[in-house]
Design an enzyme around this catalytic site. Structure first.
Site, PDB file in Angstrom:
ATOM      1  N   ASP A 129       7.965  37.557 -12.593  1.00 49.06           N
ATOM      2  CA  ASP A 129       6.940  37.686 -13.628  1.00 49.06           C
ATOM      3  C   ASP A 129       7.514  38.478 -14.799  1.00 49.06           C
ATOM      4  O   ASP A 129       7.940  39.621 -14.629  1.00 49.06           O
ATOM      5  CB  ASP A 129       5.722  38.408 -13.046  1.00 49.06           C
ATOM      6  CG  ASP A 129       4.500  38.316 -13.950  1.00 49.06           C
ATOM      7  OD1 ASP A 129       4.667  38.250 -15.186  1.00 49.06           O
ATOM      8  OD2 ASP A 129       3.373  38.325 -13.421  1.00 49.06           O
ATOM      9  N   PHE A 163       9.368  25.641 -11.358  1.00 45.03           N
ATOM     10  CA  PHE A 163       9.007  26.596 -12.408  1.00 45.03           C
ATOM     11  C   PHE A 163       9.990  26.503 -13.566  1.00 45.03           C
ATOM     12  O   PHE A 163       9.609  26.519 -14.738  1.00 45.03           O
ATOM     13  CB  PHE A 163       8.995  28.009 -11.822  1.00 45.03           C
ATOM     14  CG  PHE A 163       8.550  29.066 -12.782  1.00 45.03           C
ATOM     15  CD1 PHE A 163       7.216  29.427 -12.877  1.00 45.03           C
ATOM     16  CD2 PHE A 163       9.458  29.720 -13.599  1.00 45.03           C
ATOM     17  CE1 PHE A 163       6.798  30.408 -13.769  1.00 45.03           C
ATOM     18  CE2 PHE A 163       9.054  30.701 -14.494  1.00 45.03           C
ATOM     19  CZ  PHE A 163       7.725  31.039 -14.565  1.00 45.03           C
TER      20      PHE A 163
END
Length: 214
Positions: A120, A195
């Site tokens: 993140d 991702f």
């Protein structure tokens, strides 16, 4: 913190049936030869997401043992399903806080590689302190790697990549394999993740960073 999320029936079954065989809940320092039943290099991935790329790496490198840590329960369940489908014997899973695991369960100088792929980025400046890659954490990772072991980071957020270069580059226990202030090419062992592909479609540039424990 453990994040529950919505589980599919397959993930629920995997957590119930497969966790006792492939999940780890150690109460103290682990002996990896006892965990995996052999002597082999050990790779730790922190935050493996849905586990697809980690399962692919384990399948492609049966001579290496892999340990994945992830707090998102659907991701843990998904990886357990992949372990069963591929018949992987060299992959184990934990669903606890990575810092806690490193401090309490992983012996010093026991890991051949640590990989943190697309963590993140906490892009807002006021949230930068929440980023995982910070000086104390990097020093902790250095203690857990064998001499010559590798810290592999990857991100598609340019500012986080710069942050990683600065933070890890300032740790004297590491040497940047690409040269000071430089990024590495994606190593052959790292498959492109879902991702990552999403970021590339948005025009993001992926940065891999490889630092060697010296």
């Amino acid at each position: 913190m453990r994040r529950e999320g919505r589980l599919t029936r397959g993930q629920e079954r995997a957590l119930e049936v497969l966790w006792p065989e492939f999940g780890l809940e150690p109460q103290g320092p682990m002996g990896f030869p006892a965990v995996f039943g052999r002597e082999a290099p050990v790779v730790l991935e922190i935050g493996f997401g849905d586990g697809e790329s980690l399962a692919a790496m384990a399948a492609a490198d049966p001579q290496t043992d892999f340990l994945g840590i992830e707090v998102h329960r659907p991701g843990v369940g998904h990886l357990l399903m992949r372990i069963e489908e591929a018949g992987l014997e060299n992959l184990r899973v934990m669903d606890r806080d990575a810092v806690e695991v490193l401090r309490e369960n992983i012996p010093d100088a026991s890991l051949a590689r640590v990989q943190i792929l697309f963590p993140d980025p906490w892009p807002k400046k006021r949230h930068h302190k929440r980023r995982l890659v910070q000086p104390p954490f990097v020093a902790l990772l250095a203690r857990k790697l064998v001499h010559g072991g590798v810290l592999h980071l990857a991100t598609d957020w340019a500012h986080y990549a710069e942050h990683m270069l600065e933070v890890v580059g300032a740790e004297s226990a590491f040497r940047n394999r690409a040269g000071e202030g430089r990024y590495s090419d994606r190593p052959a062992y790292r498959p492109e993740t879902k991702f990552e592909r999403r970021g590339l479609r948005k025009g993001h540039v992926v940065h891999d960073l490889l630092f060697e424990r010296v």
